[in-house]
Scaffold this motif. Structure first.
Motif, PDB file in Angstrom:
ATOM      1  N   GLY A  14      -3.420   2.644   4.485  1.00  0.00           N
ATOM      2  CA  GLY A  14      -3.772   1.280   4.853  1.00  0.00           C
ATOM      3  C   GLY A  14      -3.110   0.212   4.008  1.00  0.00           C
ATOM      4  O   GLY A  14      -3.541  -0.948   4.031  1.00  0.00           O
ATOM      5  N   LYS A  15      -2.060   0.545   3.289  1.00  0.00           N
ATOM      6  CA  LYS A  15      -1.405  -0.447   2.433  1.00  0.00           C
ATOM      7  C   LYS A  15      -0.901  -1.646   3.240  1.00  0.00           C
ATOM      8  O   LYS A  15      -1.156  -2.790   2.855  1.00  0.00           O
ATOM      9  N   ASP A  16      -0.218  -1.395   4.349  1.00  0.00           N
ATOM     10  CA  ASP A  16       0.274  -2.506   5.178  1.00  0.00           C
ATOM     11  C   ASP A  16      -0.880  -3.313   5.773  1.00  0.00           C
ATOM     12  O   ASP A  16      -0.863  -4.547   5.762  1.00  0.00           O
ATOM     13  N   THR A  17      -1.867  -2.630   6.287  1.00  0.00           N
ATOM     14  CA  THR A  17      -2.998  -3.299   6.938  1.00  0.00           C
ATOM     15  C   THR A  17      -3.778  -4.151   5.946  1.00  0.00           C
ATOM     16  O   THR A  17      -4.142  -5.297   6.249  1.00  0.00           O
ATOM     17  N   LEU A 115      -6.430   1.646  -6.020  1.00  0.00           N
ATOM     18  CA  LEU A 115      -6.230   2.948  -5.386  1.00  0.00           C
ATOM     19  C   LEU A 115      -6.797   2.890  -3.976  1.00  0.00           C
ATOM     20  O   LEU A 115      -7.994   2.648  -3.785  1.00  0.00           O
ATOM     21  N   LEU A 116      -5.928   3.054  -2.987  1.00  0.00           N
ATOM     22  CA  LEU A 116      -6.368   3.166  -1.590  1.00  0.00           C
ATOM     23  C   LEU A 116      -6.290   4.636  -1.227  1.00  0.00           C
ATOM     24  O   LEU A 116      -5.269   5.281  -1.466  1.00  0.00           O
ATOM     25  N   TRP A 117      -7.348   5.157  -0.623  1.00  0.00           N
ATOM     26  CA  TRP A 117      -7.352   6.575  -0.292  1.00  0.00           C
ATOM     27  C   TRP A 117      -7.866   6.797   1.124  1.00  0.00           C
ATOM     28  O   TRP A 117      -8.705   6.042   1.624  1.00  0.00           O
ATOM     29  N   CYS A 118      -7.330   7.831   1.750  1.00  0.00           N
ATOM     30  CA  CYS A 118      -7.839   8.307   3.029  1.00  0.00           C
ATOM     31  C   CYS A 118      -7.657   9.815   3.041  1.00  0.00           C
ATOM     32  O   CYS A 118      -6.883  10.365   2.255  1.00  0.00           O
ATOM     33  N   SER A 119      -8.355  10.475   3.918  1.00  0.00           N
ATOM     34  CA  SER A 119      -8.240  11.926   4.010  1.00  0.00           C
ATOM     35  C   SER A 119      -6.882  12.320   4.586  1.00  0.00           C
ATOM     36  O   SER A 119      -6.204  11.523   5.244  1.00  0.00           O
ATOM     37  N   ARG A 120      -6.504  13.556   4.365  1.00  0.00           N
ATOM     38  CA  ARG A 120      -5.262  14.085   4.930  1.00  0.00           C
ATOM     39  C   ARG A 120      -5.335  14.043   6.452  1.00  0.00           C
ATOM     40  O   ARG A 120      -4.346  13.751   7.130  1.00  0.00           O
ATOM     41  N   GLU A 121      -6.507  14.330   6.999  1.00  0.00           N
ATOM     42  CA  GLU A 121      -6.699  14.287   8.449  1.00  0.00           C
ATOM     43  C   GLU A 121      -6.483  12.875   8.994  1.00  0.00           C
ATOM     44  O   GLU A 121      -5.922  12.695  10.076  1.00  0.00           O
ATOM     45  N   THR A 122      -6.904  11.887   8.226  1.00  0.00           N
ATOM     46  CA  THR A 122      -6.692  10.506   8.646  1.00  0.00           C
ATOM     47  C   THR A 122      -5.204  10.168   8.641  1.00  0.00           C
ATOM     48  O   THR A 122      -4.705   9.527   9.574  1.00  0.00           O
ATOM     49  N   THR A 123      -4.483  10.618   7.623  1.00  0.00           N
ATOM     50  CA  THR A 123      -3.028  10.405   7.611  1.00  0.00           C
ATOM     51  C   THR A 123      -2.394  11.072   8.822  1.00  0.00           C
ATOM     52  O   THR A 123      -1.534  10.483   9.487  1.00  0.00           O
ATOM     53  N   ALA A 124      -2.830  12.289   9.139  1.00  0.00           N
ATOM     54  CA  ALA A 124      -2.267  13.014  10.292  1.00  0.00           C
ATOM     55  C   ALA A 124      -2.523  12.249  11.597  1.00  0.00           C
ATOM     56  O   ALA A 124      -1.673  12.240  12.487  1.00  0.00           O
ATOM     57  N   ARG A 125      -3.664  11.588  11.695  1.00  0.00           N
ATOM     58  CA  ARG A 125      -4.008  10.838  12.906  1.00  0.00           C
ATOM     59  C   ARG A 125      -3.308   9.475  12.938  1.00  0.00           C
ATOM     60  O   ARG A 125      -2.757   9.069  13.959  1.00  0.00           O
ATOM     61  N   ARG A 126      -3.319   8.763  11.797  1.00  0.00           N
ATOM     62  CA  ARG A 126      -2.757   7.411  11.759  1.00  0.00           C
ATOM     63  C   ARG A 126      -1.232   7.405  11.843  1.00  0.00           C
ATOM     64  O   ARG A 126      -0.646   6.472  12.400  1.00  0.00           O
TER      65      ARG A 126
END
Length: 186
Positions: A14-17, A115-126
């Motif tokens: 979500g860095k850009d967002t 620190l911005l974090w998301c799950s690996r699954e979220t990266t795979a979806r986004r």
């Protein structure tokens, strides 16, 4: 004193967002456009040539360089100087702890580390949702970011945001609150 924000996190965290939400919140926040030497996506970068990179390196103006996705990405002193003109606060995107360390060590300013974090699954979806054609490489970068973070457990973050659970505007407001309470008043 000059100030800026370092957003660290894996691809699609979500860095850009969140940067967009910050710029909508306060016009002093500006996206830092890293110099990119290579191909692919051009939006959000200052595209450069190998000759420009060599000139920056010869002058000692490369603060941080990383090679990923077959490209070279650079945080450079002239770019940061320009981004900080007129009391602006650049928002710098980084995915490597070495970049965090080098920017804070070699470019004096008050840096809010987030620190911005998301799950690996979220990266795979986004990743495909945002138009990436190399999601497998983004997931490999997610793995590398997680390992990099684990290797640096003592890093002091001003803020940690789980972007799976936090809306961009809320994250931007929390970042702005941190910047305003920890930065010297201008």
């Amino acid at each position: 004193m000059r100030r800026g924000i370092l957003l660290y996190g894996p691809p699609a965290a979500g860095k850009d967002t969140i940067t967009t939400a910050l710029t909508e919140l306060d016009a002093r926040y500006v996206p830092f456009l890293r110099l990119k030497v290579g191909t692919g996506k051009t939006e959000g970068y200052r595209m450069g040539t190998p000759e420009q990179l060599a000139a920056l390196e010869a002058r000692g103006d490369v603060i941080y360089r990383n090679d990923r996705y077959g490209n070279i990405y650079v945080v450079d002193r002239p770019g940061l100087d320009q981004a900080m003109e007129g009391s602006r606060a650049p928002v710098v995107h980084l995915g490597q702890m070495a970049g965090m360390e080098q920017v804070t060590a070699f470019f004096p300013a008050h840096w809010a580390r987030v620190l911005l974090w998301c799950s690996r699954e979220t990266t795979a979806r986004r990743s495909p949702q945002r138009g990436d054609t190399d999601t497998a490489a983004r997931l490999a970068a997610w793995d590398a970011t997680q390992a990099d973070l684990a290797a640096h457990p003592r890093v002091q973050w001003e803020l940690r945001v789980d972007t799976d659970a936090t809306a961009p505007r809320e994250a931007a407001q929390r970042i702005d609150d941190i910047v305003r309470t920890t930065s010297p008043r201008s």
